[in-house]
Scaffold this motif. Structure first.
Motif, PDB file in Angstrom:
ATOM      1  N   VAL A  78      23.196  -3.361  46.226  1.00 48.81           N
ATOM      2  CA  VAL A  78      23.600  -2.002  46.608  1.00 48.81           C
ATOM      3  C   VAL A  78      24.984  -2.026  47.250  1.00 48.81           C
ATOM      4  O   VAL A  78      25.821  -1.166  46.976  1.00 48.81           O
ATOM      5  CB  VAL A  78      22.558  -1.371  47.566  1.00 48.81           C
ATOM      6  CG1 VAL A  78      23.020  -0.031  48.094  1.00 48.81           C
ATOM      7  CG2 VAL A  78      21.202  -1.250  46.886  1.00 48.81           C
ATOM      8  N   LEU A  79      25.223  -3.025  48.083  1.00 49.92           N
ATOM      9  CA  LEU A  79      26.484  -3.127  48.825  1.00 49.92           C
ATOM     10  C   LEU A  79      27.696  -3.058  47.916  1.00 49.92           C
ATOM     11  O   LEU A  79      28.635  -2.306  48.177  1.00 49.92           O
ATOM     12  CB  LEU A  79      26.506  -4.436  49.631  1.00 49.92           C
ATOM     13  CG  LEU A  79      27.731  -4.698  50.491  1.00 49.92           C
ATOM     14  CD1 LEU A  79      27.803  -3.717  51.653  1.00 49.92           C
ATOM     15  CD2 LEU A  79      27.718  -6.134  51.008  1.00 49.92           C
ATOM     16  N   VAL A  80      27.694  -3.835  46.845  1.00 49.64           N
ATOM     17  CA  VAL A  80      28.875  -3.892  45.977  1.00 49.64           C
ATOM     18  C   VAL A  80      29.046  -2.638  45.123  1.00 49.64           C
ATOM     19  O   VAL A  80      30.062  -2.502  44.441  1.00 49.64           O
ATOM     20  CB  VAL A  80      28.886  -5.159  45.091  1.00 49.64           C
ATOM     21  CG1 VAL A  80      29.009  -6.402  45.944  1.00 49.64           C
ATOM     22  CG2 VAL A  80      27.671  -5.216  44.185  1.00 49.64           C
ATOM     23  N   GLN A  81      28.071  -1.731  45.165  1.00 46.77           N
ATOM     24  CA  GLN A  81      28.176  -0.486  44.403  1.00 46.77           C
ATOM     25  C   GLN A  81      28.479   0.726  45.280  1.00 46.77           C
ATOM     26  O   GLN A  81      28.669   1.832  44.778  1.00 46.77           O
ATOM     27  CB  GLN A  81      26.881  -0.242  43.635  1.00 46.77           C
ATOM     28  CG  GLN A  81      26.604  -1.278  42.582  1.00 46.77           C
ATOM     29  CD  GLN A  81      25.282  -1.046  41.881  1.00 46.77           C
ATOM     30  OE1 GLN A  81      24.758   0.057  41.856  1.00 46.77           O
ATOM     31  NE2 GLN A  81      24.731  -2.095  41.309  1.00 46.77           N
ATOM     32  N   LEU A  82      28.531   0.514  46.610  1.00 50.50           N
ATOM     33  CA  LEU A  82      28.765   1.631  47.518  1.00 50.50           C
ATOM     34  C   LEU A  82      30.140   2.252  47.308  1.00 50.50           C
ATOM     35  O   LEU A  82      31.120   1.564  47.040  1.00 50.50           O
ATOM     36  CB  LEU A  82      28.652   1.168  48.973  1.00 50.50           C
ATOM     37  CG  LEU A  82      27.254   0.875  49.503  1.00 50.50           C
ATOM     38  CD1 LEU A  82      27.327   0.330  50.924  1.00 50.50           C
ATOM     39  CD2 LEU A  82      26.372   2.108  49.460  1.00 50.50           C
ATOM     40  N   THR A  83      30.191   3.561  47.455  1.00 48.77           N
ATOM     41  CA  THR A  83      31.447   4.306  47.400  1.00 48.77           C
ATOM     42  C   THR A  83      31.751   4.831  48.797  1.00 48.77           C
ATOM     43  O   THR A  83      30.889   4.814  49.680  1.00 48.77           O
ATOM     44  CB  THR A  83      31.335   5.497  46.438  1.00 48.77           C
ATOM     45  OG1 THR A  83      30.350   6.412  46.965  1.00 48.77           O
ATOM     46  CG2 THR A  83      30.929   5.056  45.029  1.00 48.77           C
ATOM     47  N   THR A  84      32.965   5.328  48.987  1.00 46.93           N
ATOM     48  CA  THR A  84      33.298   5.901  50.296  1.00 46.93           C
ATOM     49  C   THR A  84      32.435   7.126  50.580  1.00 46.93           C
ATOM     50  O   THR A  84      32.071   7.368  51.728  1.00 46.93           O
ATOM     51  CB  THR A  84      34.798   6.262  50.392  1.00 46.93           C
ATOM     52  OG1 THR A  84      35.147   7.112  49.309  1.00 46.93           O
ATOM     53  CG2 THR A  84      35.662   5.015  50.391  1.00 46.93           C
ATOM     54  N   LEU A  85      32.091   7.878  49.559  1.00 49.56           N
ATOM     55  CA  LEU A  85      31.210   9.039  49.749  1.00 49.56           C
ATOM     56  C   LEU A  85      29.835   8.589  50.236  1.00 49.56           C
ATOM     57  O   LEU A  85      29.256   9.186  51.148  1.00 49.56           O
ATOM     58  CB  LEU A  85      31.084   9.835  48.447  1.00 49.56           C
ATOM     59  CG  LEU A  85      30.131  11.036  48.486  1.00 49.56           C
ATOM     60  CD1 LEU A  85      30.586  12.045  49.529  1.00 49.56           C
ATOM     61  CD2 LEU A  85      30.030  11.685  47.118  1.00 49.56           C
TER      62      LEU A  85
ATOM     63  N   THR B  73      31.176   8.488  59.528  1.00 51.89           N
ATOM     64  CA  THR B  73      31.955   9.715  59.405  1.00 51.89           C
ATOM     65  C   THR B  73      33.440   9.515  59.670  1.00 51.89           C
ATOM     66  O   THR B  73      34.248  10.322  59.231  1.00 51.89           O
ATOM     67  CB  THR B  73      31.410  10.791  60.370  1.00 51.89           C
ATOM     68  OG1 THR B  73      31.414  10.249  61.699  1.00 51.89           O
ATOM     69  CG2 THR B  73      29.991  11.190  59.990  1.00 51.89           C
ATOM     70  N   ASN B  74      33.812   8.440  60.341  1.00 51.49           N
ATOM     71  CA  ASN B  74      35.217   8.165  60.620  1.00 51.49           C
ATOM     72  C   ASN B  74      35.880   7.644  59.345  1.00 51.49           C
ATOM     73  O   ASN B  74      35.496   6.600  58.809  1.00 51.49           O
ATOM     74  CB  ASN B  74      35.334   7.142  61.756  1.00 51.49           C
ATOM     75  CG  ASN B  74      36.760   6.863  62.137  1.00 51.49           C
ATOM     76  OD1 ASN B  74      37.548   6.382  61.332  1.00 51.49           O
ATOM     77  ND2 ASN B  74      37.090   7.144  63.387  1.00 51.49           N
ATOM     78  N   GLU B  75      36.879   8.372  58.865  1.00 52.35           N
ATOM     79  CA  GLU B  75      37.519   8.023  57.588  1.00 52.35           C
ATOM     80  C   GLU B  75      38.156   6.635  57.614  1.00 52.35           C
ATOM     81  O   GLU B  75      38.039   5.870  56.655  1.00 52.35           O
ATOM     82  CB  GLU B  75      38.565   9.062  57.206  1.00 52.35           C
ATOM     83  CG  GLU B  75      39.186   8.794  55.848  1.00 52.35           C
ATOM     84  CD  GLU B  75      40.188   9.855  55.421  1.00 52.35           C
ATOM     85  OE1 GLU B  75      40.705   9.725  54.298  1.00 52.35           O
ATOM     86  OE2 GLU B  75      40.455  10.795  56.190  1.00 52.35           O
ATOM     87  N   LYS B  76      38.831   6.289  58.710  1.00 56.11           N
ATOM     88  CA  LYS B  76      39.462   4.971  58.808  1.00 56.11           C
ATOM     89  C   LYS B  76      38.410   3.867  58.726  1.00 56.11           C
ATOM     90  O   LYS B  76      38.607   2.869  58.032  1.00 56.11           O
ATOM     91  CB  LYS B  76      40.256   4.842  60.106  1.00 56.11           C
ATOM     92  CG  LYS B  76      40.935   3.476  60.223  1.00 56.11           C
ATOM     93  CD  LYS B  76      41.583   3.274  61.561  1.00 56.11           C
ATOM     94  CE  LYS B  76      42.284   1.965  61.736  1.00 56.11           C
ATOM     95  NZ  LYS B  76      41.733   0.803  61.074  1.00 56.11           N
ATOM     96  N   HIS B  77      37.286   4.054  59.375  1.00 55.48           N
ATOM     97  CA  HIS B  77      36.209   3.058  59.332  1.00 55.48           C
ATOM     98  C   HIS B  77      35.675   2.911  57.912  1.00 55.48           C
ATOM     99  O   HIS B  77      35.440   1.804  57.435  1.00 55.48           O
ATOM    100  CB  HIS B  77      35.077   3.443  60.281  1.00 55.48           C
ATOM    101  CG  HIS B  77      35.470   3.438  61.719  1.00 55.48           C
ATOM    102  ND1 HIS B  77      34.588   3.740  62.720  1.00 55.48           N
ATOM    103  CD2 HIS B  77      36.660   3.174  62.337  1.00 55.48           C
ATOM    104  CE1 HIS B  77      35.201   3.657  63.891  1.00 55.48           C
ATOM    105  NE2 HIS B  77      36.465   3.330  63.676  1.00 55.48           N
ATOM    106  N   ARG B  78      35.484   4.051  57.232  1.00 54.51           N
ATOM    107  CA  ARG B  78      34.993   4.008  55.840  1.00 54.51           C
ATOM    108  C   ARG B  78      35.965   3.246  54.947  1.00 54.51           C
ATOM    109  O   ARG B  78      35.552   2.407  54.146  1.00 54.51           O
ATOM    110  CB  ARG B  78      34.813   5.423  55.280  1.00 54.51           C
ATOM    111  CG  ARG B  78      33.559   6.098  55.677  1.00 54.51           C
ATOM    112  CD  ARG B  78      33.270   7.315  54.809  1.00 54.51           C
ATOM    113  NE  ARG B  78      34.393   8.216  54.618  1.00 54.51           N
ATOM    114  CZ  ARG B  78      34.710   9.209  55.433  1.00 54.51           C
ATOM    115  NH1 ARG B  78      34.004   9.421  56.526  1.00 54.51           N
ATOM    116  NH2 ARG B  78      35.730   9.989  55.166  1.00 54.51           N
ATOM    117  N   VAL B  79      37.252   3.539  55.098  1.00 55.12           N
ATOM    118  CA  VAL B  79      38.270   2.883  54.268  1.00 55.12           C
ATOM    119  C   VAL B  79      38.301   1.386  54.561  1.00 55.12           C
ATOM    120  O   VAL B  79      38.355   0.563  53.638  1.00 55.12           O
ATOM    121  CB  VAL B  79      39.660   3.538  54.469  1.00 55.12           C
ATOM    122  CG1 VAL B  79      40.756   2.712  53.828  1.00 55.12           C
ATOM    123  CG2 VAL B  79      39.654   4.959  53.917  1.00 55.12           C
ATOM    124  N   ASP B  80      38.251   1.025  55.838  1.00 53.36           N
ATOM    125  CA  ASP B  80      38.256  -0.398  56.206  1.00 53.36           C
ATOM    126  C   ASP B  80      37.059  -1.124  55.596  1.00 53.36           C
ATOM    127  O   ASP B  80      37.207  -2.204  55.016  1.00 53.36           O
ATOM    128  CB  ASP B  80      38.214  -0.574  57.733  1.00 53.36           C
ATOM    129  CG  ASP B  80      39.509  -0.172  58.408  1.00 53.36           C
ATOM    130  OD1 ASP B  80      40.528   0.010  57.723  1.00 53.36           O
ATOM    131  OD2 ASP B  80      39.493  -0.030  59.656  1.00 53.36           O
TER     132      ASP B  80
END
Length: 111
Positions: A57-64, A72-79
């Motif tokens: 599942v991990l390697v298929q996760l998207t930012t959404l 919810t923090n965009e910078k955390h999601r991108v990192d």
């Protein structure tokens, strides 16, 4: 006791690097997150646990999907997503190397 835990952590790290990400269980993913993003592990480790995120599942996760998991923090999601992409590429490279080795013709045995 502390030395025993340290040795088992080192063994777990080496084991994760050798194994295909797709075989990781939720505990392995937790270990990966803790190792690569200790501060995010403290913030979001429970989110990964609650969603039973395995390596597959991990390697298929998207930012959404990360956002839907509560990151919810965009910078955390991108990192986190950037680390996921790196992990995905490393895993793909390992798999391709194994495929190439498996298909390579074997040298004949010389008597």
């Amino acid at each position: 006791m502390v030395e025993n835990n340290r040795n088992s952590d080192l063994a777990a790290k080496k084991d994760l690097k050798k194994r295909c990400v797709l075989t990781w269980n939720a505990h392995d993913v937790q270990h990966w997150l803790q190792r690569h993003h200790p501060s995010y592990y403290r913030l979001y480790g429970e989110n990964f646990r609650e969603n039973d995120i395995t390596g597959k599942v991990l390697v298929q996760l998207t930012t959404l999907q990360l956002e839907q998991m509560g990151i919810t923090n965009e910078k955390h999601r991108v990192d986190i997503f950037e680390k996921l992409m790196k992990l995905r590429l490393e895993n793909d490279q390992k798999e391709l190397t194994l495929l190439i080795k498996a298909k390579a013709p074997k040298a004949p045995k010389v008597p």
